[in-house]
Design an enzyme around this catalytic site. Structure first.
Site, PDB file in Angstrom:
ATOM      1  CG  ASP A  37      71.444  23.409  18.114  1.00 55.71           C
ATOM      2  OD1 ASP A  37      72.632  23.158  18.388  1.00 55.71           O
ATOM      3  OD2 ASP A  37      71.107  24.290  17.315  1.00 55.71           O
ATOM      4  N   GLY A 156      68.373  23.072  11.295  1.00 55.23           N
ATOM      5  CA  GLY A 156      69.721  22.588  11.569  1.00 55.23           C
ATOM      6  C   GLY A 156      69.986  21.172  11.123  1.00 55.23           C
TER       7      GLY A 156
END
Length: 218
Positions: A37, A156
């Site tokens: 990300d 994440g």
């Protein structure tokens, strides 16, 4: 809630790393690199031109360059833009609507734009394995080790590393190639990652990929 405003903090060095419970050796013939990300929407929460984002981008770029040289799969995950409330689910209730329709927000930061032959996987949850094709990509590439870098460490990165471990994929979390909301949350994520994987520095991992030896920072 949405993303917080993140203040500058120093990247951890090798003297600050937790001791990893695992003693796996990283192997470029078995490992894939996951860049989690690294989109403007997430990276802009950090103060530009200061730690930790400067080292974050530089270290990921160095890992990506060596991975390409060694023929390792490189996988970029990305949150899709303009998700509907139904697709966003409970994540939207906690973290807001996510990335809007501005293409710049969903773009990867320079110099981490994906290249030909690298994988780009959209995913709608922080765990990169969940509702994505990451597991299939690793199986097709014959990889059972996953080097994890990117943002955010306690979300994440940690969730993805834990899921890798649960699926018998050895996770390597790169301590100075991830970043978080604060130094405290960064350190917490590394402590948890060390319980089910290897936590190492960028320099150690680059060295050991070249030499075929396990990273030993602790």
């Amino acid at each position: 809630m949405g993303l917080p405003v993140i203040e500058s903090y120093p990247m951890p060095d090798r003297t600050a790393l937790p001791r990893s419970c695992a003693s796996w050796s990283v192997d470029p013939a078995r490992a894939a690199l996951l860049v989690h990300d690294m989109q403007h929407h997430f990276v802009r929460a950090f103060p530009a031109g200061r730690s930790p984002v400067v080292e974050l981008v530089e270290n990921i770029a160095a890992l990506r360059e060596l991975a390409g040289t060694l023929g390792m799969p490189v996988v970029f995950t990305a949150e899709p833009a303009g998700q509907s409330p139904g697709r966003r689910g409970l994540v939207g209730e906690v973290w807001g609507p996510g990335i809007g329709d501005d293409p710049e927000e969903s773009a990867f930061v320079a110099p981490l734009a994906p290249r030909t032959g690298e994988h780009v996987l959209p995913h709608v949850r922080a765990n990169a394995f969940l509702r994505s094709h990451l597991g299939r990509v690793l199986r097709e590439e014959g990889r059972d080790q996953l080097i994890v870098c990117g943002v955010y460490a306690h979300l994440g990165v940690l969730l993805t590393a834990a899921d890798a471990f649960m699926n018998d994929i050895q996770p390597f979390v790169v301590a100075d190639a991830v970043a978080d909301f604060s130094a405290e949350e960064h350190a917490m994520a590394l402590r948890w990652a060390a319980r089910s994987g290897v936590v190492c520095t960028t320099d150690a991992l680059l060295r050991d990929l070249l030499l075929g030896r396990a990273p030993r920072d602790a």
